[in-house]
Design an enzyme around this catalytic site. Sequence first.
Site, mmCIF file in Angstrom:
data_model
loop_
_atom_site.group_PDB
_atom_site.id
_atom_site.type_symbol
_atom_site.label_atom_id
_atom_site.label_comp_id
_atom_site.label_asym_id
_atom_site.label_seq_id
_atom_site.Cartn_x
_atom_site.Cartn_y
_atom_site.Cartn_z
ATOM 1 N N ARG A 1 6.804 0.851 13.647
ATOM 2 C CA ARG A 1 7.446 0.327 12.434
ATOM 3 C C ARG A 1 8.596 -0.632 12.749
ATOM 4 N NH1 ARG A 1 5.226 3.679 8.360
ATOM 5 N NH2 ARG A 1 4.827 5.760 9.185
ATOM 6 N N PRO B 1 0.787 -1.225 0.000
ATOM 7 C CA PRO B 1 0.000 0.000 0.000
ATOM 8 C C PRO B 1 0.823 1.281 0.000
ATOM 9 C CG PRO B 1 -0.149 -1.122 2.112
ATOM 10 C CD PRO B 1 0.505 -2.071 1.161
ATOM 11 N N ASN B 2 0.328 2.224 -0.764
ATOM 12 C CA ASN B 2 0.864 3.589 -0.870
ATOM 13 C C ASN B 2 2.168 3.677 -1.667
ATOM 14 O OD1 ASN B 2 -1.222 4.840 0.769
ATOM 15 N ND2 ASN B 2 -0.309 3.708 2.452
ATOM 16 N N GLU C 1 12.421 -9.285 2.174
ATOM 17 C CA GLU C 1 11.640 -8.122 2.610
ATOM 18 C C GLU C 1 12.493 -6.864 2.394
ATOM 19 O OE1 GLU C 1 11.052 -8.237 6.825
ATOM 20 O OE2 GLU C 1 9.806 -6.438 6.871
ATOM 21 N N HIS D 1 12.552 -2.534 2.636
ATOM 22 C CA HIS D 1 11.977 -1.233 2.984
ATOM 23 C C HIS D 1 12.905 -0.147 2.484
ATOM 24 C CE1 HIS D 1 8.968 -3.180 5.346
ATOM 25 N NE2 HIS D 1 9.917 -3.928 5.870
ATOM 26 N N TYR E 1 11.066 8.959 0.933
ATOM 27 C CA TYR E 1 11.032 7.895 -0.080
ATOM 28 C C TYR E 1 11.659 8.282 -1.421
ATOM 29 C CZ TYR E 1 7.805 5.767 3.257
ATOM 30 O OH TYR E 1 7.249 5.229 4.391
ATOM 31 N N ARG F 1 5.064 10.793 -2.859
ATOM 32 C CA ARG F 1 4.752 10.593 -1.451
ATOM 33 C C ARG F 1 5.979 10.908 -0.590
ATOM 34 N NH1 ARG F 1 4.702 4.548 1.193
ATOM 35 N NH2 ARG F 1 3.950 5.173 3.232
ATOM 36 N N ARG G 1 12.552 4.965 12.713
ATOM 37 C CA ARG G 1 11.271 5.685 12.645
ATOM 38 C C ARG G 1 10.399 5.318 13.861
ATOM 39 N NH1 ARG G 1 8.894 5.189 6.751
ATOM 40 N NH2 ARG G 1 7.688 6.972 7.514
ATOM 41 N N ALA H 1 2.941 -0.620 4.965
ATOM 42 C CA ALA H 1 2.467 -0.646 6.358
ATOM 43 C C ALA H 1 1.923 -2.006 6.786
ATOM 44 C CB ALA H 1 1.401 0.424 6.546
ATOM 45 N N ASN I 1 8.041 -5.507 -0.700
ATOM 46 C CA ASN I 1 7.902 -4.371 0.210
ATOM 47 C C ASN I 1 6.432 -4.286 0.604
ATOM 48 O OD1 ASN I 1 7.691 -1.987 1.574
ATOM 49 N ND2 ASN I 1 8.990 -0.816 0.179
HETATM 50 C C1 DQA Z 1 8.042 1.164 3.980
HETATM 51 C C2 DQA Z 1 8.091 1.399 5.494
HETATM 52 C C3 DQA Z 1 6.720 1.203 6.114
HETATM 53 O O1 DQA Z 1 6.778 1.431 7.514
HETATM 54 C C4 DQA Z 1 5.739 2.168 5.512
HETATM 55 O O2 DQA Z 1 4.451 1.945 6.047
HETATM 56 C C5 DQA Z 1 5.717 2.122 4.029
HETATM 57 C C6 DQA Z 1 6.977 2.012 3.313
HETATM 58 C C7 DQA Z 1 9.398 1.501 3.308
HETATM 59 O O3 DQA Z 1 9.582 1.085 2.157
HETATM 60 O O4 DQA Z 1 10.234 2.185 3.899
HETATM 61 O O5 DQA Z 1 4.676 2.255 3.395
HETATM 62 O O6 DQA Z 1 7.772 -0.212 3.743
#
Ligand code: DQA
Length: 144
Positions: free
Chosen positions: A111, A12-13, A98, A100, A25, A20, A107, A77, A74
């Site tokens: 997280r 997501p996102n 995984e 990020h 990012y 964003r 952070r 959240a 990835n």
């Molecule tokens: C993320 C880190 C997560 O905590 C966050 O919710 C994201 C992006 C990262 O790529 O740093 O959406 O996965």
Amino acid sequence: MSQPSILILNGPNLNLLGKREPTVYGTLSFEDFFKELQNRYPSVNLIYQQSNIEGELINTIHQYGFEVKGIVFNPGAYTHTSVALRDAIQAIVSPVVEVHISQVHAREEFRHVSHIGAVSKGTISGLGLQGYVYAIDFLLNLGN
Ligand code: DQA
């Protein structure tokens, strides 16, 4: 020998990368970064999927998780909340890394917890988009 396939799966996102929170990012969209990856790995069948919906991510893991050489995931959240994604990874055979983009451990405390880490080969956090490159290199070099 046929081309190895690697699935890159974003949660997501992450469709908003480039727009964003650019200080966290970066300013590159994932679509543009994916083109760079395709140029970098001409002999790899790179597959890119993104969803904001947990069940769709699970379906994609089920769809590819028995056939690709590896999955770079990835989960956004959902990393910090989703037992269902953890179970999906445990159910498949393709190894998962995984990734990020941000350093989640620097952070907010929520997280710092990952449901995905325990069922992944490894975790890369905080290396920006370069983390996807390291994850692909690792998966390509695995003897599976
Ligand atoms: C993320 C880190 C997560 O905590 C966050 O919710 C994201 C992006 C990262 O790529 O740093 O959406 O996965």
